[in-house]
Scaffold this motif. Structure first.
Motif, short mmCIF file in Angstrom:
data_model
loop_
_atom_site.label_atom_id
_atom_site.label_comp_id
_atom_site.label_asym_id
_atom_site.label_seq_id
_atom_site.Cartn_x
_atom_site.Cartn_y
_atom_site.Cartn_z
N UNK A 16 0.90 42.41 39.84
CA UNK A 16 0.75 43.87 39.80
C UNK A 16 -0.72 44.25 39.90
N UNK A 17 -1.02 45.16 40.81
CA UNK A 17 -2.37 45.67 40.98
C UNK A 17 -2.57 46.96 40.21
N UNK A 18 -3.58 46.98 39.35
CA UNK A 18 -3.80 48.11 38.46
C UNK A 18 -4.78 49.13 39.03
N UNK A 19 -4.89 49.20 40.34
CA UNK A 19 -5.79 50.17 40.96
C UNK A 19 -5.39 51.61 40.68
N UNK A 20 -4.12 51.84 40.34
CA UNK A 20 -3.65 53.20 40.03
C UNK A 20 -3.96 53.60 38.60
N UNK A 21 -4.38 52.66 37.77
CA UNK A 21 -4.59 52.96 36.36
C UNK A 21 -5.89 53.75 36.18
N UNK A 22 -5.80 54.88 35.50
CA UNK A 22 -6.99 55.69 35.23
C UNK A 22 -7.65 56.23 36.47
N UNK A 23 -6.91 56.41 37.55
CA UNK A 23 -7.48 56.73 38.85
C UNK A 23 -8.36 57.96 38.87
N UNK A 24 -9.52 57.83 39.53
CA UNK A 24 -10.42 58.96 39.72
C UNK A 24 -11.19 58.74 41.00
N UNK A 25 -11.72 59.82 41.57
CA UNK A 25 -12.48 59.72 42.81
C UNK A 25 -11.58 59.82 44.02
N UNK A 26 -12.16 59.90 45.23
CA UNK A 26 -11.38 60.11 46.45
C UNK A 26 -10.43 58.98 46.78
N UNK A 27 -10.81 57.73 46.51
CA UNK A 27 -9.94 56.60 46.82
C UNK A 27 -8.94 56.35 45.70
N UNK A 63 -12.91 49.67 39.91
CA UNK A 63 -11.76 50.57 40.01
C UNK A 63 -11.93 51.71 39.01
N UNK A 64 -12.16 52.91 39.56
CA UNK A 64 -12.36 54.10 38.73
C UNK A 64 -13.45 53.88 37.68
N UNK A 65 -14.52 53.18 38.10
CA UNK A 65 -15.70 52.97 37.24
C UNK A 65 -15.34 52.37 35.88
N UNK A 66 -14.43 51.39 35.89
CA UNK A 66 -14.05 50.70 34.66
C UNK A 66 -12.82 51.25 33.98
N UNK A 73 -9.79 51.57 35.05
CA UNK A 73 -8.61 50.74 35.28
C UNK A 73 -8.55 49.59 34.28
N UNK A 74 -9.67 48.93 34.05
CA UNK A 74 -9.70 47.84 33.07
C UNK A 74 -9.37 48.37 31.68
N UNK A 75 -9.91 49.54 31.34
CA UNK A 75 -9.66 50.10 30.02
C UNK A 75 -8.17 50.40 29.81
N UNK A 76 -7.55 51.02 30.80
CA UNK A 76 -6.13 51.37 30.68
C UNK A 76 -5.27 50.11 30.66
N UNK A 77 -5.61 49.13 31.50
CA UNK A 77 -4.86 47.87 31.48
C UNK A 77 -4.98 47.21 30.11
N UNK A 78 -6.18 47.20 29.55
CA UNK A 78 -6.38 46.61 28.23
C UNK A 78 -5.50 47.26 27.18
N UNK A 79 -5.39 48.59 27.23
CA UNK A 79 -4.54 49.30 26.28
C UNK A 79 -3.06 48.97 26.52
N UNK A 80 -2.69 48.81 27.78
CA UNK A 80 -1.28 48.57 28.12
C UNK A 80 -0.81 47.18 27.70
N UNK A 81 -1.72 46.21 27.62
CA UNK A 81 -1.32 44.84 27.25
C UNK A 81 -1.64 44.52 25.80
N UNK A 112 -14.78 42.26 29.46
CA UNK A 112 -14.07 41.81 28.26
C UNK A 112 -13.94 42.95 27.25
N UNK A 113 -15.00 43.73 27.10
CA UNK A 113 -14.95 44.86 26.18
C UNK A 113 -13.94 45.91 26.64
N UNK A 114 -13.98 46.23 27.94
CA UNK A 114 -13.04 47.25 28.43
C UNK A 114 -11.60 46.78 28.36
N UNK A 115 -11.38 45.52 28.63
CA UNK A 115 -10.02 44.97 28.61
C UNK A 115 -9.53 44.69 27.19
N UNK A 116 -10.43 44.66 26.24
CA UNK A 116 -10.03 44.39 24.86
C UNK A 116 -9.55 42.98 24.66
#
Length: 344
Positions: free
Chosen positions: A18-29, A62-65, A67-75, A114-118
């Protein structure tokens, strides 16, 4: 879910990740991909784990970090049940050391990830791009230290040219450093350039492909056909413009065949396009993305069945393109092919 070795390593990864590029999405891409928050992300992770998908891929850029933060919360609370892959190297700021893969940048970027992913370790750390300014020995030594410290388990690359990946592998062998076991690459029915050099290299060197954008930047969702307007509210025009160009007629021909096979198999166009990739040499896992539960369940239906040989041949033929020198036509002639038999 089928599990495959990641390249020549002993790590087993699911055929779909699963690609977490959609997590916390911001910006044009990334905003066009999706804006999944932590609650929604946790539900998507639940569905993935139920289906046997335990590898989740993200990147610091991905969304300036975010995505990692949201993934960390989700797991959170189930870190031992998942494999986390992240990428670094692309610019995260305007400073002189805010881009690249120098020792200083890799160590700082890993600590930030590591910090963002928790978490206290990353299962697969991939270099998001080759850094021509950083000596390859420095890069590999830093990765070696990160592995030795337990902060990283395996290392890989993403979007490398053939010579860049081979240079890194050869230097790793000379220095006794961990080798790249994965190469995250763009590969789809409308983008088969991976086959010309990177696939033979991966087969020879034991580097497994993690395929991103298997639906060709949204072109193979089944929503783009001859004479058919995009659905109202579709984001395809936003996402496709970031990908490599594809000739419209070539795309329509491929979708025509996908429609025929959808009728034959009872599967959807995206499922067939992803299943075709799973039959290709060196592919360890195909990274799927989803903005919602419906899209995720649709993509998960790409496994548990197989196209037959005739159906694969039909897709091979309609999506084939003439490779540049020196890959074609000389490599396909009898004498050359005898020395270097094509993988596909």
């Amino acid at each position: 879910m089928e599990y495959r070795n990641l390249g020549k390593s002993g790590l087993k990864v699911p055929a779909l990740s699963f690609g977490a590029g959609t997590f916390g999405g911001s910006g044009p891409l990334f905003g066009a991909w999706g804006t999944t928050d932590a609650t929604e992300a946790r539900r998507l992770v639940d569905i993935c784990l139920e289906a046997g998908v335990n590898l989740f891929d993200t990147a610091d850029v991905y969304s300036a970090g975010a995505s990692e933060e949201v993934l960390g919360q989700a797991i959170r609370g189930r870190r031992a049940d998942v494999l986390v892959s992240t990428k670094m190297g692309l610019p995260m700021g305007d400073g002189p050391n805010d881009a690249g893969t120098s020792r200083a940048r890799l160590i700082r970027s890993t600590e930030d990830a590591l910090r963002r992913l928790g978490t206290d370790y990353i299962d697969l750390l991939q270099l998001h791009a080759f850094d021509a300014a950083a000596p390859v020995e420095e890069v590999l030594s830093a990765l070696d230290d990160l592995v030795s410290s337990g902060k990283v388990r395996y290392v890989g690359a993403s979007n490398f040219a053939g010579w860049e990946l081979m240079k890194s592998l050869a230097a790793a062998d000379r220095g006794g450093h961990p080798r790249h076991v994965a190469h995250q690459v763009y590969y789809s029915l409308v983008g088969r350039d991976y086959e010309w050099e990177l696939m033979p290299l991966g087969a020879d060197q034991g580097v497994g492909a993690l395929v991103w954008s298997p639906l060709g930047w949204g072109r193979l969702t089944g929503k783009i056909r001859r004479g058919v307007a995009l659905p109202q509210g579709s984001r395809l025009h936003q996402t496709a413009e970031f990908g490599p160009p594809v000739d419209d007629e070539k795309l329509f021909e491929i979708v025509d065949v996908l429609d025929i096979l959808a009728e034959e198999t009872g599967r959807s166009v995206p499922q067939i396009a992803i299943n075709w990739l799973l039959s290709r040499p060196t592919v360890s896992s195909v990274i799927i993305g989803a903005r919602n539960e419906g899209q995720l369940r649709q993509n998960l239906g790409a496994v548990g069945w197989s196209l037959n040989a005739d159906q694969i041949a039909h897709l091979d033929a309609v999506s084939a393109v003439t490779a540049p020198y020196p890959y074609f036509p000389y490599r396909r002639q009898e004498g050359f092919a005898r020395l270097n038999p094509p993988l596909v």
